[in-house]
Design a protein around this motif. Structure first.
Motif, short mmCIF file in Angstrom:
data_model
loop_
_atom_site.label_atom_id
_atom_site.label_comp_id
_atom_site.label_asym_id
_atom_site.label_seq_id
_atom_site.Cartn_x
_atom_site.Cartn_y
_atom_site.Cartn_z
N LEU A 259 0.84 -1.20 0.00
CA LEU A 259 0.00 0.00 0.00
C LEU A 259 0.88 1.25 0.00
O LEU A 259 1.87 1.33 0.73
N THR A 260 0.49 2.22 -0.81
CA THR A 260 1.29 3.46 -0.88
C THR A 260 0.66 4.60 -0.10
O THR A 260 1.29 5.65 0.06
N ALA A 261 -0.56 4.41 0.36
CA ALA A 261 -1.23 5.47 1.13
C ALA A 261 -2.22 4.85 2.09
O ALA A 261 -2.83 3.81 1.80
N LEU A 262 -2.38 5.50 3.25
CA LEU A 262 -3.33 5.05 4.26
C LEU A 262 -4.21 6.22 4.67
O LEU A 262 -3.71 7.24 5.17
N ALA A 263 -5.52 6.07 4.45
CA ALA A 263 -6.48 7.10 4.85
C ALA A 263 -7.08 6.67 6.18
O ALA A 263 -7.74 5.63 6.27
N CYS A 264 -6.85 7.46 7.22
CA CYS A 264 -7.27 7.09 8.57
C CYS A 264 -8.55 7.83 8.95
O CYS A 264 -8.75 8.99 8.59
N ALA A 265 -9.40 7.17 9.73
CA ALA A 265 -10.70 7.72 10.11
C ALA A 265 -10.60 8.71 11.26
O ALA A 265 -11.63 9.25 11.68
N ASN A 266 -9.40 8.95 11.77
CA ASN A 266 -9.25 9.82 12.93
C ASN A 266 -7.77 10.19 13.04
O ASN A 266 -6.90 9.40 12.67
N ASP A 267 -7.47 11.37 13.57
CA ASP A 267 -6.07 11.81 13.68
C ASP A 267 -5.27 10.94 14.65
O ASP A 267 -4.08 10.69 14.42
N LEU A 268 -5.89 10.48 15.75
CA LEU A 268 -5.16 9.62 16.68
C LEU A 268 -4.82 8.28 16.03
O LEU A 268 -3.74 7.72 16.27
N LEU A 269 -5.72 7.78 15.18
CA LEU A 269 -5.42 6.57 14.43
C LEU A 269 -4.24 6.81 13.48
O LEU A 269 -3.39 5.94 13.29
N ALA A 270 -4.19 8.01 12.90
CA ALA A 270 -3.08 8.35 12.01
C ALA A 270 -1.76 8.38 12.76
O ALA A 270 -0.72 7.94 12.26
N LEU A 271 -1.77 8.89 13.99
CA LEU A 271 -0.54 8.92 14.78
C LEU A 271 -0.07 7.51 15.12
O LEU A 271 1.14 7.22 15.12
N GLY A 272 -1.01 6.61 15.41
CA GLY A 272 -0.65 5.22 15.61
C GLY A 272 -0.06 4.60 14.35
O GLY A 272 0.88 3.79 14.42
N THR A 273 -0.59 5.00 13.20
CA THR A 273 -0.05 4.54 11.92
C THR A 273 1.36 5.05 11.71
O THR A 273 2.24 4.32 11.22
N TYR A 274 1.63 6.30 12.07
CA TYR A 274 2.99 6.85 12.03
C TYR A 274 3.95 5.92 12.80
O TYR A 274 5.06 5.62 12.36
N ASP A 275 3.52 5.51 14.00
CA ASP A 275 4.37 4.68 14.86
C ASP A 275 4.73 3.36 14.18
O ASP A 275 5.90 2.93 14.20
N VAL A 276 3.75 2.71 13.57
CA VAL A 276 3.98 1.41 12.93
C VAL A 276 4.88 1.55 11.71
O VAL A 276 5.78 0.73 11.49
N LEU A 277 4.67 2.60 10.94
CA LEU A 277 5.51 2.81 9.76
C LEU A 277 6.95 3.09 10.18
O LEU A 277 7.91 2.59 9.55
N ALA A 278 7.14 3.84 11.25
CA ALA A 278 8.49 4.12 11.74
C ALA A 278 9.17 2.84 12.22
O ALA A 278 10.37 2.62 11.97
N GLU A 279 8.39 1.97 12.91
CA GLU A 279 8.94 0.69 13.36
C GLU A 279 9.44 -0.14 12.19
O GLU A 279 10.42 -0.88 12.31
N ALA A 280 8.77 -0.04 11.04
CA ALA A 280 9.12 -0.81 9.86
C ALA A 280 10.21 -0.14 9.02
O ALA A 280 10.57 -0.65 7.96
N GLY A 281 10.70 1.00 9.48
CA GLY A 281 11.73 1.72 8.75
C GLY A 281 11.20 2.46 7.54
O GLY A 281 11.97 2.81 6.63
N LEU A 282 9.89 2.74 7.52
CA LEU A 282 9.28 3.47 6.41
C LEU A 282 9.07 4.93 6.79
O LEU A 282 8.78 5.25 7.95
N ARG A 283 9.21 5.80 5.80
CA ARG A 283 9.08 7.24 6.05
C ARG A 283 7.77 7.76 5.46
O ARG A 283 7.34 7.32 4.41
N VAL A 284 7.19 8.70 6.21
CA VAL A 284 5.99 9.40 5.75
C VAL A 284 6.42 10.79 5.28
O VAL A 284 7.06 11.52 6.03
N PRO A 285 6.11 11.19 4.04
CA PRO A 285 5.31 10.49 3.01
C PRO A 285 6.17 9.81 1.95
O PRO A 285 5.62 9.34 0.95
#
Length: 357
Positions: A259-285
């Motif tokens: 997946l190249t993009a994630l649309a989150c239903a809430n800003d707090l959910l987006a921050l949790g998504t930031y955490d998981v992407l960082a754990e995987a060594g992926l950068r936003v955006p």
């Protein structure tokens, strides 16, 4: 040397302070009739008094330290002039501007706002609503509605207590509500991501038992279908929180790699998504674009600043208060069943979204 008290004699009563100011004293000081003072001090009848007289009454009341007797007024009018509000997280930045908007409108009509936080516990919400009813609140603003037949709404309807839903609705609209257009919000986010060139887009959905979760998911699916894109990459969160967002993001990435993009239903959910992407060594955006929903305070200060759907929180609170006041003004003709004010969201584009590599 202090005088002695004779044995067996009752002690002298303490010296009493000045008597509390009365309406009569305010009227004498302002040079107006008692009834004029009563009208001028009541926000709902103040318009019946000349501005100059009102100004004098308010000034003298303040100088004398006059305080209306709320209990006596409630007995006289049958109204407590108290409005209850239930929110599912008082620390959640979403609700502060909603409550501030409602309070500003209610205070202008002489009402005070009582706020309680049951979280997302329906039983606790019922208990708190019952406690507010015991304090004879005149109406209720409810931001905790969930499911088909929310128990607090049922309680209010049975008691005849005016209730207005905020931010969330029931599946079957039984009470007036003020909400954002949740489907439109997700459409805006998907249109933006598609315009950037994204085709593999996932959705971190909100809890399915809440109207915001269900409607935003529906908006995601409709927008993806409109562009002929696969909308199966969805993971619902168990709550609107950063940890729940992280858990849903891990689930989504495990089932839908690439997946190249994630649309989150809430800003707090987006921050949790930031955490998981960082754990995987992926950068936003650079590696994955992320969008949120709500535009909570300080979303422009996270790294990277979050592209998100902005909701008119203060406007939502003001509109809900106006709806409730209309119901209180005319209980003989309550608002139409399911009356809804639908607020249009906007997209705020920041640095968390970019074209896919």
């Amino acid at each position: 040397m202090p005088s002695a008290t004779r044995r067996g004699s009752p002690p002298s009563p303490p010296a009493s302070g000045p008597a509390a100011p009365t309406l009569k004293k305010v009227a004498e000081a302002a040079g107006v009739h008692l009834s004029t003072v009563s009208r001028a001090l009541n926000p709902e009848t103040r318009h019946l008094v000349a501005e100059a007289a009102t100004a004098r009454v308010l000034a003298e009341a303040a100088r004398l330290g006059y305080r209306p007797d709320a209990a006596a007024a409630a007995l006289r009018t049958g109204r407590s002039r108290l409005i209850g509000a239930l929110v599912p997280g008082i620390a959640n930045p979403v609700f502060a501007p909603i409550l501030a908007g409602a309070e500003a409108v209610l205070a202008g009509r002489g009402y005070a706002l009582l706020v309680a936080d049951p979280g997302d516990d329906p039983a606790r919400a019922v208990t708190l609503a019952d406690e507010m009813a015991s304090r004879r609140v005149d109406g209720l603003l409810l931001a905790t509605a969930a499911g088909h037949d929310d128990p607090v709404v049922s309680r209010c309807l049975a008691r005849g207590t005016p209730v207005v839903l905020i931010n969330r609705t029931e599946a079957e609209a039984r009470a007036p509500a003020v909400v954002s257009d949740d489907q439109e919000g997700l459409r805006l986010a998907i249109e933006h991501l598609v315009a950037l060139g994204h085709r593999r887009i996932g959705h971190i959905a909100g809890p399915p038992n809440l109207s915001t979760g269900a409607l935003r998911r529906r908006g995601f699916e409709a927008a993806m279908a409109a562009h002929g894109l696969d909308a199966s990459a969805i993971a619902p969160a168990t709550a609107y929180s950063r940890p729940a967002g992280a858990a849903a993001a891990r689930q989504l990435r495990a089932g839908h790699p690439g997946l190249t993009a994630l649309a989150c239903a809430n800003d707090l959910l987006a921050l949790g998504t930031y955490d998981v992407l960082a754990e995987a060594g992926l950068r936003v955006p650079d590696d994955v674009s992320v969008t949120g929903h709500n535009d909570m305070p300080m979303m422009d200060m996270v790294a990277p600043p979050l592209t998100t759907v902005r909701i008119g929180h203060a406007e939502m609170g003001r509109e809900a208060a106006h709806l409730l006041l209309r119901a209180l003004d005319d209980r003989t003709t309550p608002p139409t069943r399911g009356t809804a004010v639908l607020l249009r969201p906007t997209l705020v584009i920041r640095a968390s979204s970019a074209p896919p590599r």
